[in-house]
Design an enzyme around this catalytic site. Sequence first.
Site, PDB file in Angstrom:
ATOM      1  N   HIS A  92       0.829  -1.206   0.000  1.00 32.16           N
ATOM      2  CA  HIS A  92       0.000   0.000   0.000  1.00 32.16           C
ATOM      3  C   HIS A  92       0.871   1.267   0.000  1.00 32.16           C
ATOM      4  O   HIS A  92       0.733   2.136  -0.861  1.00 32.16           O
ATOM      5  CB  HIS A  92      -0.904  -0.037   1.245  1.00 32.16           C
ATOM      6  CG  HIS A  92      -1.850   1.112   1.357  1.00 32.16           C
ATOM      7  ND1 HIS A  92      -3.156   1.043   0.942  1.00 32.16           N
ATOM      8  CD2 HIS A  92      -1.685   2.369   1.833  1.00 32.16           C
ATOM      9  CE1 HIS A  92      -3.757   2.210   1.160  1.00 32.16           C
ATOM     10  NE2 HIS A  92      -2.872   3.036   1.703  1.00 32.16           N
ATOM     11  N   GLU A  93       1.773   1.345   0.955  1.00 27.56           N
ATOM     12  CA  GLU A  93       2.611   2.553   1.051  1.00 27.56           C
ATOM     13  C   GLU A  93       3.550   2.658  -0.147  1.00 27.56           C
ATOM     14  O   GLU A  93       3.859   3.759  -0.595  1.00 27.56           O
ATOM     15  CB  GLU A  93       3.392   2.567   2.369  1.00 27.56           C
ATOM     16  CG  GLU A  93       2.526   2.550   3.640  1.00 27.56           C
ATOM     17  CD  GLU A  93       1.470   3.639   3.691  1.00 27.56           C
ATOM     18  OE1 GLU A  93       1.670   4.705   3.077  1.00 27.56           O
ATOM     19  OE2 GLU A  93       0.414   3.417   4.336  1.00 27.56           O
ATOM     20  N   HIS A  95       1.698   4.469  -2.808  1.00 28.25           N
ATOM     21  CA  HIS A  95       1.796   5.923  -2.593  1.00 28.25           C
ATOM     22  C   HIS A  95       3.179   6.430  -3.022  1.00 28.25           C
ATOM     23  O   HIS A  95       3.311   7.458  -3.672  1.00 28.25           O
ATOM     24  CB  HIS A  95       1.607   6.247  -1.100  1.00 28.25           C
ATOM     25  CG  HIS A  95       0.184   6.195  -0.611  1.00 28.25           C
ATOM     26  ND1 HIS A  95      -0.823   6.934  -1.175  1.00 28.25           N
ATOM     27  CD2 HIS A  95      -0.387   5.494   0.410  1.00 28.25           C
ATOM     28  CE1 HIS A  95      -1.967   6.704  -0.523  1.00 28.25           C
ATOM     29  NE2 HIS A  95      -1.732   5.831   0.442  1.00 28.25           N
ATOM     30  N   GLU A 104      -4.832   7.669  -2.980  1.00 30.42           N
ATOM     31  CA  GLU A 104      -5.324   6.387  -2.483  1.00 30.42           C
ATOM     32  C   GLU A 104      -5.594   5.423  -3.642  1.00 30.42           C
ATOM     33  O   GLU A 104      -5.447   4.206  -3.486  1.00 30.42           O
ATOM     34  CB  GLU A 104      -6.595   6.630  -1.659  1.00 30.42           C
ATOM     35  CG  GLU A 104      -6.973   5.494  -0.753  1.00 30.42           C
ATOM     36  CD  GLU A 104      -6.038   5.276   0.439  1.00 30.42           C
ATOM     37  OE1 GLU A 104      -5.156   6.132   0.688  1.00 30.42           O
ATOM     38  OE2 GLU A 104      -6.173   4.232   1.093  1.00 30.42           O
TER      39      GLU A 104
END
Lengths: 501, 501
Positions: free
Chosen positions: A264-265, A268, A294
């Site tokens: 997830h990170e 980003h 997101e």
Amino acid sequence: MQMAFNELKEKLDEVEDLRMAAAVLSWDQATFMPPGGAEARGRQLATLSSLAQEKFIDPSVGKLIDKLVPYGESLDYDSFEASFLRKARLDYSKAINVPPSYVSKFNKHSTLSYQLWAKARPENDFKSLEDSLKITLDLSREYADFFPGYEHIADPLIDDSDPGMKASDIQKVFEELRKELVPLVQAISERDELDDGPIKQFFSEDAQLAFGQIVIEDFGYDFQRGRQDKTHHPFMTKFSLGDIRITTRVKENDLSEALFSTLHEAGHGMYEQGINPELEGTMLADGASSGIHESQSRTWENIVGRSLGFWEYYYPKLQKAFPEQLSSYSVRDFYRASNKVSRSLIRTDADEVTYNLHVMIRFALELELLEGSLEISDLPEAWHARYESDLGVRAPSDVDGVMQDVHWYAGTIGGSFQGYTLGNIMASQFYDAALEAHPNIPADIAQGHFEQLHSWLKENLYVHGVKFTPNELLNNITGGPLKIEAYIKYLKEKYEALYSI
Amino acid sequence: MQMAFNELKEKLDEVEDLRMAAAVLSWDQATFMPPGGAEARGRQLATLSSLAQEKFIDPSVGKLIDKLVPYGESLDYDSFEASFLRKARLDYSKAINVPPSYVSKFNKHSTLSYQLWAKARPENDFKSLEDSLKITLDLSREYADFFPGYEHIADPLIDDSDPGMKASDIQKVFEELRKELVPLVQAISERDELDDGPIKQFFSEDAQLAFGQIVIEDFGYDFQRGRQDKTHHPFMTKFSLGDIRITTRVKENDLSEALFSTLHEAGHGMYEQGINPELEGTMLADGASSGIHESQSRTWENIVGRSLGFWEYYYPKLQKAFPEQLSSYSVRDFYRASNKVSRSLIRTDADEVTYNLHVMIRFALELELLEGSLEISDLPEAWHARYESDLGVRAPSDVDGVMQDVHWYAGTIGGSFQGYTLGNIMASQFYDAALEAHPNIPADIAQGHFEQLHSWLKENLYVHGVKFTPNELLNNITGGPLKIEAYIKYLKEKYEALYSI
């Protein structure tokens, strides 16, 4: 004009330097800082942020912007100068509406409010937070009123995270989505539960971290321009386009915690690592909105990282890293375990399907609070009632109820949550557009190749930084506005197969 | 007056916040920053330091200081307010002598000069540095000339690191010291060499770091208000009195590298951790001078950490950590290995006895360069000549000759080196004063107890921060000025015994 532009750019780049310096201090605070550093660090961060604000709202900045607006409008819309001036004008016009006395009152209150929450939450003491939360609500309303002419009082707050989005548009989209999600969750709940045994075992921290780093390096997260460290609440942060860091946390009895937060990170991080280097050091070197950001973390975490193809390639490697734990489970067992849907209490632990219901509850409560139709003192019960009606669960206490997320206790009420679901929706829209250009992306993924997807996202989305608004990006890239169809199709295909619906 | 004082303090505390923020960015640059972050980090640091400078030399600061001088003089000399005003006045009067155009010229040049050195050194290419070093010398002279009325052109540069010290005083003390050291080194060189075999073995990094951390925790370095990380060139840094960090580097084939650099930096760290918390956030929360600082790093590294008593307590523990490497060596073997004296080329690797000769060579060359009696182009040969006459060694190239230390290539010529030897001298003076108060300190050390020494140093020295000048501290604590007797006595007793002279 070029001289005036350079003068403006120099002033605003200095503001960016101060903001990036503050980001370094915040990152350190969340990763390595010893306990003794806390007090001074708060003061230093406040100094940096008020200096940045002071320098940004300086009247000389406003004069330069006014002078340069016609120049910007005479240039190509997507040129650096025109985009820079649009962004500068927008942010400046917002910033000067907000009196410095409000900013300092707000900053002091959020620090205090956060500290109260950190203390009250483990003690399950919502009562002790009510007064402070009332002030937060008043401050949020006061902030909205600096921008008169809004349609809904939440609009100015939403606009700060997701520029160009309004409460009424979001409500409409969320309502459509809800209509699709509720029966899907219902249908899933009527099937046998998936077994998450494979991921709920002991996995040593070092091996977990090592595996995650291999995957995100394969994705294309660049460790020459980033690094990963441990923290309490994972986040991504940027100090420059050459230094974009991510953080994670590890649970040794749950493989999914570190792994999926890492993916997830990294999503980003790859977004910001992909911004055009020409924008470095300027206000344009940033993500376009909370929802767009997101969309990318969710693309890499979910669409890629929780797909069957992905695990066909990585599961043998994961088994090699954890032979004792995983040798008796097949890739399908593991895929199912990673995609188990359940009506649960905690947003950040929720699966892809129910996740949006958690977000919508919060979004709806924010609107009611801002409208005045819900009182702070009634909030805990309103929370429970919503969870019971929408998810069929009731938290045993407020700890995992209304005190679960930090957002309302560390900032504003309003605008904090919609981006999560907007991101999920947009992720599927962008991914479909990528598939249209390169239909073999899923086959690539199943061989551990991500260049095609990554390059397409970079060229079409990442590279632009904040040059365009979210709506412009959606239109340019997908040929239309925000739409839930792609997302619904994605969820249905995946979960109807998983649950044999 | 109290209002004016508070106004001044608020302005100067903001400057401190900016300096501390810059310190965080520098620490990160030297420890964790990925390569891609370098360029922007340089720019961000420059922005922070010019902002700090700009805010410090603001005329409103000068006016407040002028207004408050009589008030400060009416208070007790060692009161917070009086000390704060003395320090503010001194620093301000220095800072306004230096035009901003010089500061920016100097900053740009030092960055460039450092980069050239980093490139030229591995290539043994001093020629390529000559032009840049000439500019450095010109800039150093130009700086000195902002402070007319000096006795020696190096004095203003020395005063920045060691306030109140002058070239002539230092030359006198160094000459006395030299007269004692040269025959001592000669006598040692006529005895059998000590065997450093025990420390020149393979020791794994993790175990080395773990052992060092145990020792400095015993010393009293507070990990709640600090931490240790790895870097290329060990240093201590402070972000607040609650966050004082140290760094080290490890050589797996030389136990002394990480261990003694850890004890050394912990000494620096304990000094600043011991500053009175009332000074937090202000200009007074700092070490008194480069020499005073070094006196404390050397106390903990050498007087304590290379003493026989210390090893009588710690050697059994070290043997336990490294049984294979050390079980056949006695504590005396290890003590001798850690104190081997040799005429060598590299200052930072030098033993206690010859170390000062390295420093004096540099100090003398700096003075000659500033006086104009030595040209940059003749510097490499002058270096070799001095090393041959003073230490009897000649570096095979300039890499380990004139290009060995970063100081001249990253800052000024003048004032950079004297503090190391002043620190050695003062360390013994302070330590003797501590012994006079508590004669059983050596017995304590031999049992791994450091509270008595640490408390005495804290109460008498650390607590004051920059309230007093180095000369005031020497007078208050030792009852007299800088004197070499204690240091010579310490060296002779220790090394005459070690070498059976």
